[in-house]
Design an enzyme around this catalytic site. Structure first.
Site: not given
Ligand code: NAD
Length: 253
Positions: A144, A157
């Site tokens: 991130s 985080y």
């Molecule tokens: P989201 O919450 O929409 O999707 C995350 C998915 O991961 C979900 O389907 C959830 O069920 C799954 N998950 C959670 N814990 C889990 C576990 N222990 N084992 C297996 N699956 C698990 O999130 P997103 O926004 O798509 O985020 C995806 C990645 O991107 C994450 O690592 C997040 O930290 C990172 N990220 C997101 C953003 C943002 O703004 N959305 C920004 C920077 C980084």
């Protein structure tokens, strides 16, 4: 369908929603066989349905990335189903806003570190021997922009995503001569459920989220997916140990 990934197999964790789902679909559209892993069964099965409806090949394996036995099983099932592993997108992650550092709880610390750090470490631990045995491959981990700088009210985080970059860079060096590349993507705010949970309830926060990106908007899941596919492809053959910001210019300010 392009030929750059012809006959290849990829595992995507957290593929039941958001960035993981979009990236799993993008891989499938390029002809890869996609192993969709998530602890959310309906989300994971939903992604596989979308891939199959679009003519792609995919299987769902339920997996909580914090549990070693399930991660080991995920990789074993990948080999038993598709016979090989070429790429992995270790993307499952959680975000908890916990106020200032002293307001965070031990449970929050353990939960965030468990998924974001231990989960990525366990996945790489069981993927690297497969890639080694096969003579090469590529891994992309989701960090991130919070892994490259501070994230007020999300210090745990932020620490977890700095750790993802540490794991990424160390593995990249260790396996560089073995034909295995390891990189990270560092998204800024992307329009997913995670974003909606954190920002959408408060219109001021949503406005702020758009404003911190010089392009004037938050990112789309497909824009992260494109970066992941690039890092896996041979177009990135000389890129390893890199943390690629996908951030609408946010870090350039
Ligand atoms: P989201 O919450 O929409 O999707 C995350 C998915 O991961 C979900 O389907 C959830 O069920 C799954 N998950 C959670 N814990 C889990 C576990 N222990 N084992 C297996 N699956 C698990 O999130 P997103 O926004 O798509 O985020 C995806 C990645 O991107 C994450 O690592 C997040 O930290 C990172 N990220 C997101 C953003 C943002 O703004 N959305 C920004 C920077 C980084």
């Amino acid at each position: 369908m392009s030929m750059r990934f012809s006959g290849k197999v990829v595992v995507v964790t957290g593929a039941g929603a958001g960035i993981g789902r979009a990236t799993a679909m993008a891989f499938a559209a390029e002809g890869l066989k996609v192993v969709v892993a998530d602890l959310d069964v309906s989300g994971g099965e939903g992604t596989v349905e979308l891939i199959r409806a679009a003519g792609g090949t995919s299987v769902f394996v339920p997996c909580n990335v914090t549990l070693e036995a399930q991660v080991r099983q995920l990789m074993a099932q990948t080999i038993s189903t598709y016979g090989r592993l070429d790429y992995a997108f270790n993307n499952a992650g959680i975000e908890i806003e916990h106020g200032r550092l002293a307001d965070g709880t031990q449970d929050e610390f353990d939960a965030i570190m468990g998924v974001n750090v231990k989960g990525v470490w366990l996945c790489m631990k069981y993927q690297l021997p497969l890639l080694l045995a096969q003579g090469g491959g590529a891994i992309v981990n989701t960090a991130s922009v919070a892994g490259l700088g501070a994230a007020p009210k999300m210090s745990i985080y932020s620490a977890s995503k700095h750790a993802v970059i540490g794991l990424t860079k160390s593995a990249a060096i260790e396996y560089a001569k073995k034909g295995i590349r390891v990189n990270a993507v560092c998204p800024a705010v992307i329009d997913t459920d995670m974003f909606r949970r954190a920002y959408e309830a408060d219109p001021k926060k949503a406005e702020y989220a758009a404003a911190i990106h010089p392009v004037g908007r938050i990112g789309k899941v497909e824009e992260v997916a494109s970066a992941v596919l690039y890092l896996c492809s041979d177009d990135a053959a000389f890129t390893t140990g890199h943390a690629l910001a996908v951030d609408g210019g946010a870090l350039a300010i």
